[in-house]
Design a protein around this motif. Structure first.
Motif, short mmCIF file in Angstrom:
data_model
loop_
_atom_site.label_atom_id
_atom_site.label_comp_id
_atom_site.label_asym_id
_atom_site.label_seq_id
_atom_site.Cartn_x
_atom_site.Cartn_y
_atom_site.Cartn_z
N CYS A 26 4.39 20.71 5.17
CA CYS A 26 4.19 19.44 4.46
C CYS A 26 5.11 19.44 3.25
CB CYS A 26 2.75 19.27 4.02
SG CYS A 26 2.46 17.77 3.03
N GLN A 27 6.01 18.48 3.21
CA GLN A 27 6.93 18.34 2.08
C GLN A 27 6.52 17.13 1.26
OE1 GLN A 27 11.02 17.73 3.20
NE2 GLN A 27 11.78 17.83 1.10
N GLY A 28 6.12 17.38 0.04
CA GLY A 28 5.76 16.29 -0.85
C GLY A 28 6.93 15.88 -1.72
N PHE A 29 7.05 14.59 -2.00
CA PHE A 29 8.13 14.08 -2.83
C PHE A 29 7.52 13.56 -4.13
CE2 PHE A 29 9.33 13.84 1.58
CZ PHE A 29 10.61 14.35 1.60
N GLU A 30 7.86 14.22 -5.21
CA GLU A 30 7.19 13.97 -6.48
C GLU A 30 7.29 12.51 -6.91
OE1 GLU A 30 4.53 14.75 -8.58
OE2 GLU A 30 5.40 16.67 -8.03
N GLU A 104 14.54 3.57 15.32
CA GLU A 104 14.28 3.49 13.90
C GLU A 104 14.86 4.71 13.18
OE1 GLU A 104 10.56 2.53 10.88
OE2 GLU A 104 10.20 3.12 12.95
N GLU A 105 15.33 4.49 11.98
CA GLU A 105 15.88 5.57 11.17
C GLU A 105 14.81 6.63 10.90
OE1 GLU A 105 17.71 6.17 6.65
OE2 GLU A 105 16.94 4.23 7.32
N TRP A 106 15.18 7.90 11.07
CA TRP A 106 14.25 8.99 10.78
C TRP A 106 15.02 10.13 10.14
CZ3 TRP A 106 9.13 8.43 11.11
CH2 TRP A 106 8.36 9.55 10.79
N PRO A 107 14.52 10.74 9.09
CA PRO A 107 13.28 10.35 8.41
C PRO A 107 13.44 9.02 7.68
CG PRO A 107 14.40 12.07 7.19
CD PRO A 107 15.15 11.92 8.46
N PRO A 108 12.35 8.31 7.48
CA PRO A 108 12.43 6.98 6.88
C PRO A 108 12.68 7.05 5.37
CG PRO A 108 10.15 7.56 7.31
CD PRO A 108 10.98 8.66 7.90
N LYS A 109 13.01 5.92 4.79
CA LYS A 109 13.21 5.83 3.35
C LYS A 109 11.87 5.78 2.61
CE LYS A 109 17.53 3.17 3.65
NZ LYS A 109 18.17 1.88 3.29
N TYR A 110 11.93 6.04 1.33
CA TYR A 110 10.80 5.90 0.40
C TYR A 110 9.61 6.80 0.76
CZ TYR A 110 13.54 1.63 -0.09
OH TYR A 110 14.57 0.74 -0.24
N MET A 111 9.90 8.01 1.24
CA MET A 111 8.82 8.92 1.62
C MET A 111 8.10 9.48 0.40
SD MET A 111 10.09 11.12 4.92
CE MET A 111 11.46 11.85 4.05
N LYS A 112 6.79 9.66 0.54
CA LYS A 112 5.97 10.33 -0.46
C LYS A 112 5.51 11.70 0.06
CE LYS A 112 6.76 6.86 -2.89
NZ LYS A 112 7.83 6.98 -3.91
#
Length: 428
Positions: A26-30, A104-112
């Motif tokens: 699991c990668q979280g994006f601050e 669809e683009e992957w990984p998607p934009k605006y990831m949390k």
């Protein structure tokens, strides 16, 4: 924005692709808003989730949650533009579950956050690798951890502060319960429905649909309804929310008589009607734009304020209580555009045009003084007064702008007698 039906769609796909699987990474994006506003962080979320087995997924209104084999668990809110995307399947409700050849683009934009699961066999079935992403472009979503037993998650914040869900809490949200809620408050009925502390999951278009089907005007005060009207409201509340959830918010499956099918052509007089010819008008209730059908939704008792629909200035129709109530509900109900902004822009252009006519002798000075609050206010007032402003420009006194913003003091000193600055000094 996502409402009760769209959240049910998310829960459906979480159960399909994530429940009973082990999270490899699991990668979280601050994000100090999406996480930070609820006392969490991307790093804390990643550490709590990685390596855990997902045991369940559920919802309460607009909130949804994921439980693991041990605490903490996660409760999430999609805000206005949040969504959960899966690498193996398109889940957007606006696609109408239709096959598409577009990759669809992957990984998607605006990831949390981005969760990955390996291929594995679950209950005798092979499950392919999957990646799951929480996205949110506008950062109004919320992601938090809740440290409790999985079966007690609805007894903890934030879910315990919200009202019952019209679909999963039908044993609580009875006709008698709704009657008691309505009669102990005095607010416009639509504002009551939108308040998540009263009932979970009802957003703007859902509330409009409920009130249309119940034949109730959205502005009527909640404590003015009789038993028959409350029964109609309860039946519509249960029916609309249940249908939205059972169809996973696929509007193609909604009944053809629903207002939701025709409410989106605001301002288009020829198309903003029902198939039977009844006109749909828009007004503002509780700070929100509402679609109603006047031929069906009659005022039968005291209302928050009489408005003339599309011809009424929305700014005059916003009650103070509605604004307070909106902030209390986690900012989640912002799916309609306000009509105020275009009006402000037009007025600004008008004021600037009049300002240019008043001070036509100096275009550069006019631009600078237009930014001054005092000059702008005086010009707006003059615009309301009529054409007299154009014949007597001296009364607008734009020279103050020159002194404070445009022209340095030392350049003003040699001004010749009889100038506007000298005249004011002599009179003072």
């Amino acid at each position: 924005m996502p409402e009760i039906g769209e959240v049910a769609r998310i829960v459906h796909y979480l159960r399909k692709h994530l429940v009973n699987r082990t999270i490899k990474s699991c990668q979280g994006f601050e994000d100090n808003i999406v996480y930070g506003k609820v006392g969490c962080s991307a790093d804390e979320f990643s550490k709590a989730v990685e390596g855990r087995t997902v045991t369940g997924a559920g919802q309460q209104g607009k909130y949804f949650y994921v439980t693991f084999d041990r605490a903490p668990h996660s409760v999430m809110h999609l805000g206005m533009t949040g969504w959960i995307k899966f690498s193996v399947e398109e889940t957007g409700y606006y696609k109408q579950a239709k096959e598409s050849t577009v990759v669809e683009e992957w990984p998607p934009k605006y990831m949390k956050w981005l969760i990955k699961c390996d291929a594995e066999k679950v209950d005798g079935q092979d499950r392919e690798p999957v990646e799951v992403a929480f996205i949110d472009a506008r950062r109004l979503a919320r992601i938090r951890l809740v440290d409790c037993d999985a079966d007690k998650i609805r007894d903890n914040s934030p879910l315990k502060e919200n009202g019952p869900d019209p679909v999963i809490d039908k044993h609580i949200l009875t006709v008698d319960w709704l009657a008691a809620l309505l009669r102990r408050k005095k607010v416009p009925v639509k504002a009551l429905l939108l308040d998540q502390a009263n009932i979970s999951g009802v957003g703007n278009w859902v509330a409009d649909e409920i009130l249309y089907q119940a034949r109730i005007h959205p502005e009527q005060y909640s404590n003015t309804f009789g038993d028959e009207e409350i029964k109609r409201l309860h039946d519509a509340l249960t029916s609309v929310c249940t249908t939205a959830c059972e169809t996973l918010a696929d509007s193609k499956q909604f009944p053809e008589h629903w207002l939701m099918k025709y409410r989106w052509d605001k301002g288009k007089k020829d198309s903003n009607v029902l198939p039977n010819g009844d006109k749909i008008v828009h007004l503002t209730v509780g700070g929100r734009t509402s679609a109603i059908v006047p031929n069906v939704q009659k005022k039968t008792a005291a209302v928050a304020g009489d408005v003339d629909g599309d011809e009424q200035d929305d700014r005059k129709a916003k009650p103070v209580k509605g604004r307070k109530r909106k902030s209390k509900a986690d900012q989640e109900d912002e799916d309609e555009e306000e009509e105020v902004l275009p009006a402000k822009k037009d007025r600004s252009k008008k004021v600037k045009a009049e300002k240019a006519e008043v001070n036509g002798d100096s275009a550069a000075a006019s631009k600078k003084t237009a930014r001054g609050k005092k000059v702008k206010t005086e010009t707006a007032e003059d615009a309301d007064a009529g054409a007299d402003v154009k014949t007597e420009p001296e009364e607008t006194k734009p020279a103050k702008g020159k002194k404070t913003k445009a022209t340095p003091e030392k350049e003003v000193k040699p001004a010749t007698p009889g100038s506007r600055r000298s005249s004011r000094n002599k009179s003072g």
